[in-house]
Design an enzyme around this catalytic site. Structure first.
Site, PDB file in Angstrom:
ATOM      1  N   GLY A  79       0.779  -1.223   0.000  1.00 10.89           N
ATOM      2  CA  GLY A  79       0.000   0.000   0.000  1.00 10.89           C
ATOM      3  C   GLY A  79       0.814   1.277   0.000  1.00 10.89           C
ATOM      4  O   GLY A  79       0.255   2.363   0.116  1.00 10.89           O
TER       5      GLY A  79
ATOM      6  N   TYR B 208     -11.196   5.039  -9.612  1.00 17.85           N
ATOM      7  CA  TYR B 208     -10.782   5.612  -8.324  1.00 17.85           C
ATOM      8  C   TYR B 208     -10.608   7.116  -8.360  1.00 17.85           C
ATOM      9  O   TYR B 208     -10.061   7.671  -7.400  1.00 17.85           O
ATOM     10  CB  TYR B 208      -9.415   5.046  -7.887  1.00 17.85           C
TER      11      TYR B 208
ATOM     12  N   ARG C 293      -8.084   3.154 -13.891  1.00 19.53           N
ATOM     13  CA  ARG C 293      -7.951   3.717 -12.541  1.00 19.53           C
ATOM     14  C   ARG C 293      -8.567   5.105 -12.416  1.00 19.53           C
ATOM     15  O   ARG C 293      -9.085   5.462 -11.374  1.00 19.53           O
ATOM     16  CB  ARG C 293      -6.482   3.738 -12.099  1.00 19.53           C
TER      17      ARG C 293
ATOM     18  N   TYR D 140      -1.439  -1.806 -11.846  1.00 21.84           N
ATOM     19  CA  TYR D 140      -2.907  -1.789 -11.950  1.00 21.84           C
ATOM     20  C   TYR D 140      -3.415  -1.140 -13.232  1.00 21.84           C
ATOM     21  O   TYR D 140      -4.518  -0.599 -13.262  1.00 21.84           O
ATOM     22  CB  TYR D 140      -3.522  -1.112 -10.706  1.00 21.84           C
TER      23      TYR D 140
ATOM     24  N   PRO E 208       5.008  -4.679  -1.082  1.00 19.16           N
ATOM     25  CA  PRO E 208       4.792  -3.569  -2.018  1.00 19.16           C
ATOM     26  C   PRO E 208       4.518  -4.079  -3.437  1.00 19.16           C
ATOM     27  O   PRO E 208       5.217  -4.960  -3.925  1.00 19.16           O
ATOM     28  CB  PRO E 208       6.138  -2.825  -1.979  1.00 19.16           C
ATOM     29  N   GLY E 209       3.495  -3.556  -4.054  1.00 24.56           N
ATOM     30  CA  GLY E 209       3.223  -3.868  -5.454  1.00 24.56           C
ATOM     31  C   GLY E 209       3.455  -2.605  -6.270  1.00 24.56           C
ATOM     32  O   GLY E 209       4.448  -2.451  -6.978  1.00 24.56           O
ATOM     33  N   ARG E 210       2.544  -1.652  -6.070  1.00 25.05           N
ATOM     34  CA  ARG E 210       2.611  -0.372  -6.761  1.00 25.05           C
ATOM     35  C   ARG E 210       3.970   0.306  -6.596  1.00 25.05           C
ATOM     36  O   ARG E 210       4.515   0.851  -7.556  1.00 25.05           O
ATOM     37  CB  ARG E 210       1.525   0.533  -6.193  1.00 25.05           C
TER      38      ARG E 210
ATOM     39  N   CYS F 146     -16.828   4.076 -25.962  1.00 20.45           N
ATOM     40  CA  CYS F 146     -18.170   4.653 -26.036  1.00 20.45           C
ATOM     41  C   CYS F 146     -18.695   4.899 -24.639  1.00 20.45           C
ATOM     42  O   CYS F 146     -19.574   4.178 -24.152  1.00 20.45           O
ATOM     43  CB  CYS F 146     -19.090   3.721 -26.808  1.00 20.45           C
ATOM     44  N   GLU F 147     -18.151   5.928 -23.997  1.00 17.48           N
ATOM     45  CA  GLU F 147     -18.440   6.140 -22.586  1.00 17.48           C
ATOM     46  C   GLU F 147     -17.830   7.488 -22.236  1.00 17.48           C
ATOM     47  O   GLU F 147     -16.637   7.700 -22.457  1.00 17.48           O
ATOM     48  CB  GLU F 147     -17.761   4.981 -21.835  1.00 17.48           C
TER      49      GLU F 147
END
Ligand SMILES: *Cc1c(COP(=O)(O)O)cnc(C)c1O
Length: 463
Positions: free
Chosen positions: A278, A364, A360, A421, A321-323, A391-392
């Protein structure tokens, strides 16, 4: 340290400083090294390079959109984390941020361990030769098949997430004639996001067993009695994109007090605690992430101090840790397709990707930076919104950022800090073809995950 008692919990969007984007940077051609990976630079012709290769060349060879991953930076970050935590702690890279066989090889070579949270991630890890005892298996609803596969492979630990899973894993291990090393994931009543955290008494979320109300203690009671399990420790993961160490401090204190309770009730001192991942990264110039050595020192100090106070031997610490490892190592390269100025508002810049390669922002409210990378420009800054081709209308990649006013179709722009991510959460919305991941190192570029093709789409659609 800031705290918020907001009932819905802190959100990224709530904690941004006011007037975040009112002032453009002094020079749009300057690349802030905080948000770009280590080997990114602008050459004499004004073209951005990574690993010594011009983005214009990369676009010609690999097409756009594409993710370019700076292998030198990735390996350096792995080493920084491993060195910061040293021999008495373990660093597990959180594979969900981005996992591929090349990544597994780099982790193996740099001495890191690996977290997986699905059968698919486990398959990639094992196929790429990660020793099973360096793999931790997470997830709030692992299937029986996934657990069997993990136990058979001999994974180093399974992180138990529910009462049902305690029994499930114990039975599977016993049937296979083995004892599985496990940790119990507890929720400590800390919710942390970016610059804030809230400490609460209860946890209203799907993950883990709550410390409050005695769920976690009951889980320990059950796990300790089962022959198929070897309970090695307690696990806590408090949130994502966190800059403030205070949330970890509360979590560590609460986990250590559980260790003391366990000693008092069962007469055993569990040898490990895992404080999760995190840790935040810089998505924009306003973000100031901590260095691994600062994080290691802060966490180790807290745990040591709390254990001393409780009369416990300091357990072996692990982090996930990833991010913080992969996030800053990649950028997404796009080609500009259309530019639509809206007088007095902003300019919409449409690129050849969008929410299918970076969800993301929509999901988020995430913040990103962007730069013109195929040339320099002396034009005025224009407030821009980088949008995709889906299309959004919520298909936004970068909500507010400055790009030069002479931006035109055919220009290449890049969004940094998309290593985590983004490809991992990529979708085929509108039957988009998910972009490739290209690893770049020392003047060489190599596809590590290839671009999807229409054949891939047609192969899945069996008619
Ligand atoms: C997601 C997750 C991580 C990694 O989080 P980052 O924000 O990428 O560092 C680590 N541990 C667990 C249990 C997770 O669920």
């Amino acid at each position: 340290m800031s705290r918020s008692a907001h009932p819905a919990g802190p959100r990224h969007a709530d904690v941004l400083p006011e007037g975040h984007y009112t002032a453009p940077p002094a020079d749009l051609n300057v690349l802030d090294e905080k948000v770009w990976s280590r080997t990114v630079a602008r050459n004499e012709d004004g073209v951005v390079t990574v690993g010594g290769i011009e983005v214009t060349r990369l676009a010609d060879e690999f097409g756009t959109p594409a993710y370019f991953l700076d292998e030198t930076d990735f390996r350096a970050r792995c080493r920084a984390w491993a060195d910061a935590f040293g021999k008495d702690a373990d660093v597990f890279y959180a594979g969900k941020a981005f996992l591929s066989r090349a990544v597994v090889r780099w982790l193996r070579e740099e001495g890191l361990n690996l977290d997986v949270c699905s059968g698919g991630e486990l398959a990639i890890a094992l196929d790429a030769g990660m020793p099973a005892d360096r793999i931790a298996f997470h997830g709030n609803n692992k299937s029986v098949a996934e657990i069997e596969r993990a136990v058979k492979a001999g994974v180093g630990r399974i992180v138990l997430d529910s009462f049902q899973e305690i029994v499930r894993v114990a039975h599977i291990a016993q049937d296979l004639g083995t004892r599985q090393r496990v940790q119990i994931r507890v929720t400590v009543g800390v919710e942390a996001h970016t610059h804030e955290f809230i400490a609460t008494a209860h946890e209203d979320q799907k993950f883990g067993l709550a410390l409050a109300g005695g769920q976690a203690a009951e889980a320990v009671r059950r796990a300790i009695r089962l022959d198929g399990l070897e309970l090695i420790g307690i696990h806590s993961h408090i949130g994502s994109q966190i800059f403030d160490m205070a949330g970890f401090e509360v979590a560590a204190r609460r986990v250590v007090s559980l260790l003391a309770e366990i000693r008092d009730e069962h007469g055993v001192e569990l040898p490990e605690i895992d404080l999760g991942g995190g840790l935040g990264i810089a998505y924009t110039s306003d973000d100031d992430p901590r260095e691994p050595h600062e994080i290691a020192k802060a966490l180790t100090d807290i745990v040591t101090r709390e254990c001393e106070a409780a009369g416990l031997a300091t357990p072996r610490i692990s982090v996930e840790p990833g991010r913080a490892i992969v996030g800053p190592t990649a950028f997404t390269l796009y080609e500009v397709g259309t530019v639509k100025p809206l007088e007095g508002l902003r300019t919409y810049v449409s690129v050849d990707g969008g929410m299918s390669d970076n969800i993301r922002t929509a999901l988020y409210d995430a913040e990103y930076s962007v730069a013109l990378v195929s040339r320099t420009s002396d034009a005025e800054p224009m407030l821009s919104r980088v949008v995709g081709k889906h299309c959004e209308s919520g298909d936004i990649v970068v909500k507010d950022a400055f790009l030069p006013a002479d931006l035109a179709p055919g220009d290449l722009i890049a969004v940094p800090a998309t290593g985590a991510y983004c490809r991992a959460m990529a979708s085929n919305y509108n039957h988009a073809l998910r972009p490739p991941v290209v690893a770049v190192r020392d003047g060489e570029a190599r596809v590590i995950v290839r671009r999807e093709t229409e054949e891939d789409l047609l192969r899945l659609d069996v008619g």
